[in-house]
Structure formats: structure tokens, C-alpha cells
Design a protein around this motif. Structure first.
Motif, PDB file in Angstrom:
ATOM      1  N   HIS A 128       5.115  -2.425 -26.128  1.00  0.00           N
ATOM      2  CA  HIS A 128       5.091  -1.435 -27.204  1.00  0.00           C
ATOM      3  C   HIS A 128       6.459  -1.280 -27.874  1.00  0.00           C
ATOM      4  O   HIS A 128       6.658  -0.363 -28.642  1.00  0.00           O
ATOM      5  N   SER A 129       7.400  -2.124 -27.528  1.00  0.00           N
ATOM      6  CA  SER A 129       8.743  -2.079 -28.118  1.00  0.00           C
ATOM      7  C   SER A 129       9.424  -0.727 -27.923  1.00  0.00           C
ATOM      8  O   SER A 129      10.094  -0.229 -28.822  1.00  0.00           O
ATOM      9  N   CYS A 130       9.252  -0.128 -26.740  1.00  0.00           N
ATOM     10  CA  CYS A 130       9.813   1.210 -26.519  1.00  0.00           C
ATOM     11  C   CYS A 130      11.306   1.162 -26.217  1.00  0.00           C
ATOM     12  O   CYS A 130      12.016   2.144 -26.394  1.00  0.00           O
ATOM     13  N   GLY A 131      11.778   0.022 -25.741  1.00  0.00           N
ATOM     14  CA  GLY A 131      13.213  -0.126 -25.487  1.00  0.00           C
ATOM     15  C   GLY A 131      13.666   0.343 -24.111  1.00  0.00           C
ATOM     16  O   GLY A 131      14.860   0.299 -23.805  1.00  0.00           O
ATOM     17  N   ALA A 132      12.736   0.794 -23.277  1.00  0.00           N
ATOM     18  CA  ALA A 132      13.135   1.318 -21.961  1.00  0.00           C
ATOM     19  C   ALA A 132      13.767   0.232 -21.092  1.00  0.00           C
ATOM     20  O   ALA A 132      14.782   0.461 -20.430  1.00  0.00           O
TER      21      ALA A 132
ATOM     22  N   ARG B  85      11.148   5.794 -29.785  1.00  0.00           N
ATOM     23  CA  ARG B  85      10.896   4.821 -30.850  1.00  0.00           C
ATOM     24  C   ARG B  85       9.652   5.173 -31.666  1.00  0.00           C
ATOM     25  O   ARG B  85       9.337   4.510 -32.636  1.00  0.00           O
ATOM     26  N   PHE B  86       8.902   6.161 -31.205  1.00  0.00           N
ATOM     27  CA  PHE B  86       7.618   6.442 -31.845  1.00  0.00           C
ATOM     28  C   PHE B  86       7.665   7.702 -32.709  1.00  0.00           C
ATOM     29  O   PHE B  86       6.638   8.186 -33.154  1.00  0.00           O
TER      30      PHE B  86
ATOM     31  N   ASN C 276      10.276  -5.152 -32.394  1.00  0.00           N
ATOM     32  CA  ASN C 276      11.268  -5.626 -31.438  1.00  0.00           C
ATOM     33  C   ASN C 276      10.608  -6.073 -30.143  1.00  0.00           C
ATOM     34  O   ASN C 276       9.645  -5.468 -29.688  1.00  0.00           O
TER      35      ASN C 276
ATOM     36  N   PHE D 132      10.067   6.536 -21.526  1.00  0.00           N
ATOM     37  CA  PHE D 132      11.517   6.390 -21.715  1.00  0.00           C
ATOM     38  C   PHE D 132      12.191   7.764 -21.639  1.00  0.00           C
ATOM     39  O   PHE D 132      13.149   7.979 -20.898  1.00  0.00           O
TER      40      PHE D 132
END
Lengths: 283, 293
Positions: free
Chosen positions: A96-100, B83-84, A57, B102
């Protein structure tokens, strides 16, 4: 049961050892996790029967509605976003696609789009070996996520052989973690020894039991044996330095298929590991 | 702003083809240089160059999140957003945590701490001829080698003397983040390959990568006589893609002996020294062609 093959130093013979094991163990599963440079298919020559895309993502900011408040930049630990005042730019390779950013955007105008990072191919080799590999798209850097996807194909009821990427950092860790046993392939040179020590430190840190295969073995390099002996590390197999093996490999032929004298060593290697695993279980 | 030096990065795609051996040989034959080992996962060049360490710097790869059990109310919000897959049973697996923060920001009870940890060392050294040499070492189990590569290059180039003409970079295998970090700022890439099915397979992938960055490259075929037919294929592929083959070295047992003894091949064998000196002349010509590029 999962056996991973790793090395620290590249080019010591990980893929040869992993593919040889797969070829002598009926019904095994071979998973090539060296997604940057997957080579297992060149030796095992599987017949591929499926291919799937792996995506990650990425945030997409709705430009028209963006107020340039900078919250997304503030929450991005990877500095993947920069604010130009009239536009916010994403550096894809840093994300990193973490979504934060998506979550914390006060205007809720960041959505996620998916982008292909590579593919996973599956096939059959040697009649009964399930072959899986991951191939990273050129220019893409999301290596551990792709390795994770390859490892989703582990078949618990079978013996899984993981071919790890070289090195000792994130991608190698991702490949070897959760293994029941790791074979470290090294060679009789100071480089081989130096990188073996690094790989040993990693495996001790993540508590994966291991043993060593010395490839391109040269008796004269006694420092290797000294180190292994002093640290109580078992040598599972020695493969002599032999130009004929290198020549077979260069053509994409597994040396043990051309030189059957090598076969016994790999069968013994397999038995030794199975025995070790049994002891581990009881212990 | 002009710079006076040329930065040459040695890569291979496939590991174990001879990157470090050639980097060591170049380092010994070239003057007015600095040398950087960017294979921070498994640094080996110092084993040949035998440098004297003059400074050691700490390297921090990034932050990691840690749940403070005292304040944690076990609401599970962190686990649901990670997500990890790093959070299970109100505990964060430090190996899986990528340090995105996050969970730290979203925790309603401020129960997640976020700290940077030291994840490796960076060494500044001098060689016998007083040239500077830099290498690094990650702590076991630490990731983020791409960031360390950038850091070591920044350190090496920040106070570079105007007299330096060459920056020699020994790169990592593969085509992922450490490789991308290694080729940032490169003037030319030397690819050390070998005539094996995997050698040529990995060479092609690396050349595609370099092409996306528009970096010029030349190829050295090591162990060239191991497989004549694949060596020919490499020549053919290189020609089609306008990549010069700047040298070949035969499969040589002296080479192997030098490796076993931890010696620099150009110091242990005169014939090899001549061969590599010739390759260097060709390399210099190719690099100079790129000046007005």
C-alpha cells in the motif's frame, strides 16, 4: 459543487447519465473515476490535450546490505514482504506504499522507487466541457490512489460531475466521498434494487445526500417504487426501457443526442438537483 | 497434488453485461458443482438461486487506527507520516485509514490503538439440488473487497468434496483487486460481453489482464444483435487473439422479463435453456482442451 453518479450494480447507466449531464451543462467538468474500465470518453469523445503519468512508491531493499532481521516484515500489515533467508521479496500488488518498512528498517537500507500505476488524460468535449479520466494500467490494483489523482482536477468554481466505478467498496467510496450530491442510477430488476439498497446504505453512512434515477424503467417492477416510497427516497428521473436507446449507446452515441425527447428529462434532473442543493445549504 | 474439479470464473470487465444471469444459468444446468458469488460489492446471484443459508461467518477486512485522546500529546507526528491523508487535528478518518499501522508504531506516547473490526458476513448455503453455494456481504462503507473474495474462495474450496467436478465463480466487474482475487486458481475464464463500444473496450482490457496471468478464456456475446458491426469487431478481435467465441445470445425481451421476475432464465424459457445448454457443451470442450496445457 460536486455531483457524483454511482450505482452499486454495474451496467445500469451511470456513464450515460453522467455524460448526458455533462453535455447539457455548459462549462461543466466531467471526471471519469471508473479507472478500471473508463468509458466516458467513448460517449463524450473529448479531444485530449494532455496526459500525465501517475506513480506509486514501492520499497526497494538493498540486498547487499540487508541483514534479514525481519523488521520490515514485522511492520508490514499487508504481508507484502516475505523473507527467504537469502532475499526479501516484495509482492507489489499487496503493497500500500505506506512507508513503514522504509522508516523502521534498523539498517536504513530500504529506499523507495516509483512505479507507474496509470495515466490521467485531460481534454475538451462538446466545445466547453473539461474532460478528465484516469486509466489504470493493466495488472495494477492501486485503484483508490488513481481515483484520488483524478479528483485533484476538480474545479471548485464549476460544476463537477464524477462518474463513479460500480460496487460499494473502496473505489466507489473514494469516488463519491466529499460529493455535494450523489445520483444513484438503478434499473427495474431485483439486481438493480438489491444493489441500490447497498449503495443507499453506503451514502447514508458517509452522509452524502442522494436521489435516484431509474434507467430501463419497467412499470411492472413495483418492488422498486415500494422500496423508494417506504424509505422516502426521491426519484429524480425515469428513463423508459427502449431498445433504440441501447442501440444508440452501443455505437457510442449519447441517447439524448439522437432522441431529443430525452433532453428535457436531463435538464429537469439538473434543475432538481440544483434546487435540492440550495435547500441543503440553507438547512 | 491434483484436483478433480475445474474452476470456471465468469467475468466481463464492463458491468451489467449478464455475468450473473449466465452464472445462474450454468449453476442450474451443471451437476456436481459448487457455486461462489465473488462479486462481494454487489452480490446478486443468491437472488436467482434462492439458496438456504446454513452457516454465517464473520469477516474482518483489516485493522484501523484510532487515537486515544487521553494519551495523545498532540505532537502531530502521526499526521506527518500518514501517506493516506487520514489524520487531521489528532483524529483519524476511519474511511481514509488503510490500516498500515505506521502511526500506531511511531507514536511516542502509545496513544494510537489498532483494532480489527468486523466488516462483513460470509454465507455458506445449500441449493435445491444440495449443492453448496457461497456468497458474502460487506457492511456499508467497508473496503477490502479483494480480501473478502480470497476469503470466500478459501472457505468454499477448503473442504471441497472429491465428487465435485465444477466450481462456478460469478466474478466482479472491472480489472482491479477483486477481479485478481477471483481469478486466482481459475482453470478457465468465461467473459460475458456485449456489442457496444464500451463492451468491446472493456473486453480488450480484461483479456490483456488475463494474458498476464496466462489464463485461458472464451467469450459469450450477449445481446448479440444489438449492433452487428461491433459484434463483428468482437469476433475479429477474438480470432486474432485466439480466443474462442463460445456462444451468442440475441437481445431478448424474454431475458429481460426473467430478470424483472428474479427468475432463472433457463427455467423460464425453453429456447434460452437450449441455447445455453449448447454454450455449455462448447465451454466444456474448451475447458477440457486446457487439461494438458
Amino acid at each position: 459543487m460536486i455531483i457524483s453518479i454511482a450505482s452499486g450494480k454495474g451496467g445500469t447507466g451511470k456513464t450515460t447519465v453522467a455524460a448526458s449531464l455533462a453535455s447539457i451543462i455548459p462549462e461543466s467538468v466531467y471526471l471519469d473515476c471508473d479507472v478500471e474500465e473508463p468509458n466516458g470518453h467513448l460517449l463524450l469523445k473529448p479531444e485530449f490535450n494532455s496526459e500525465e503519468r501517475v506513480e506509486k512508491n514501492l520499497p526497494e531493499i538493498n540486498r547487499d546490505k540487508c541483514t534479514f532481521c525481519g523488521k520490515c516484515l514485522e511492520v508490514c500489515e499487508f504481508n507484502a514482504l516475505i523473507n527467504l533467508g537469502s532475499e526479501i521479496i516484495l509482492f507489489e500488488e499487496m503493497c500500500h506504499s505506506c512507508g513503514a518498512c522504509v522508516h523502521f528498517c534498523p539498517s536504513k537500507i530500504i529506499t523507495e522507487i516509483s512505479k507507474e500505476i496509470g495515466i490521467i488524460r485531460k481534454g475538451i468535449a462538446d466545445g466547453n466541457v473539461l474532460f478528465v479520466d484516469g486509466v489504470l494500467n493493466i495488472g495494477e490494483v492501486s485503484v483508490p490512489p488513481l481515483i484520488k489523482e483524478v479528483k485533484k482536477n476538480i474545479v471548485e468554481s464549476k460544476l463537477n460531475i464524477i462518474d463513479s466505478p460500480p460496487g460499494t467498496s473502496c473505489s466507489m467510496l473514494e469516488a463519491v466521498r466529499e460529493s455535494d450530491f450523489c445520483i444513484l442510477v438503478t434499473e427495474s430488476t431485483p439486481f438493480g434494487l438489491n444493489d441500490l439498497k447497498l449503495a443507499v446504505d453506503v451514502l447514508k453512512t458517509i452522509k452524502v445526500p442522494f436521489g435516484v434515477v431509474i434507467n430501463k424503467y419497467a412499470k411492472s417492477f413495483i418492488q422498486m417504487e415500494k422500496y423508494l416510497f417506504n424509505n422516502g427516497i426521491e426519484v429524480l428521473l425515469k428513463i423508459e426501457f427502449d431498445r433504440r436507446f441501447a442501440e444508440a449507446y452501443s455505437e457510442g452515441i449519447l441517447p439524448l443526442n439522437k432522441y431529443p425527447e430525452l433532453k428535457a428529462g436531463f435538464i429537469e434532473l439538473h434543475q432538481k438537483i440544483m434546487k435540492k442543493m440550495e435547500i441543503e445549504k440553507i438547512g | 497434488m491434483g484436483k478433480d474439479y475445474k474452476q470456471i470464473v465468469i467475468l466481463s470487465g464492463k458491468g451489467g453485461t449478464g455475468k450473473t444471469t449466465f452464472s445462474g444459468a450454468f449453476a442450474s444446468l451443471i451437476n456436481k458443482k459448487i457455486v461462489i458469488d465473488c462479486d462481494v460489492d454487489a452480490a446478486n446471484l443468491h437472488l436467482i438461486l434462492k439458496p438456504k443459508i446454513i452457516n454465517r461467518y464473520d469477516f474482518s477486512g483489516g485493522k484501523k487506527a484510532l487515537i486515544d485522546n487521553f494519551n495523545c500529546q498532540q505532537c502531530g507526528l502521526c499526521e506527518s507520516i500518514c501517506r493516506f491523508d487520514a489524520i487531521h487535528n489528532y483524529e483519524i478518518d476511519q474511511l481514509s485509514c488503510e490500516g498500515c499501522g505506521f502511526c500506531v508504531r511511531i507514536c511516542p506516547y502509545n496513544a494510537i490503538k489498532f483494532g480489527s473490526s468486523q466488516s462483513g458476513h460470509l454465507f455458506e448455503c445449500v441449493l435445491e439440488d444440495e449443492s453448496k453455494f457461497y456468497y458474502a456481504k460487506l457492511f456499508p462503507g467497508e473496503g477490502n473487497s479483494g480480501k473478502l473474495v480470497s476469503e470466500i474462495k478459501r472457505k468454499a474450496l477448503e473442504n471441497i468434496s472429491g465428487e465435485i467436478k465444477w466450481v462456478i465463480v460469478d466474478g466482479p466487474p472491472g480489472i482491479g483487486c477483486p477481479v485478481n482475487a477471483s481469478i486466482a486458481g481459475a482453470d478457465y475464464v468465461v467473459i460475458v460481453t456485449e456489442p457496444t463500444v464500451s463492451g468491446i473496450h472493456d473486453l480488450k482490457r480484461l483479456l490483456q489482464l488475463l494474458n498476464t496471468f496466462k489464463i485461458k478464456a472464451g467469450v459469450i456475446i450477449n445481446k448479440n444483435d444489438l449492433n452487428k458491426s461491433i459484434s463483428d469487431q468482437i469476433y475479429e478481435y477474438a480470432e486474432i487473439h485466439n480466443i474462442p467465441v463460445i456462444g451468442t445470445i440475441p437481445y431478448n425481451t424474454d431475458f429481460v422479463k426473467a430478470l424483472i421476475n428474479g427468475a432463472n432464465i433457463v427455467e423460464s424459457n425453453n429456447k434460452v435453456r437450449e441455447e445455453i445448454s449448447d454454450i455449455l457443451i462448447g465451454l466444456e470442450q474448451e475447458v477440457n482442451k486446457t487439461i494438458n496445457y
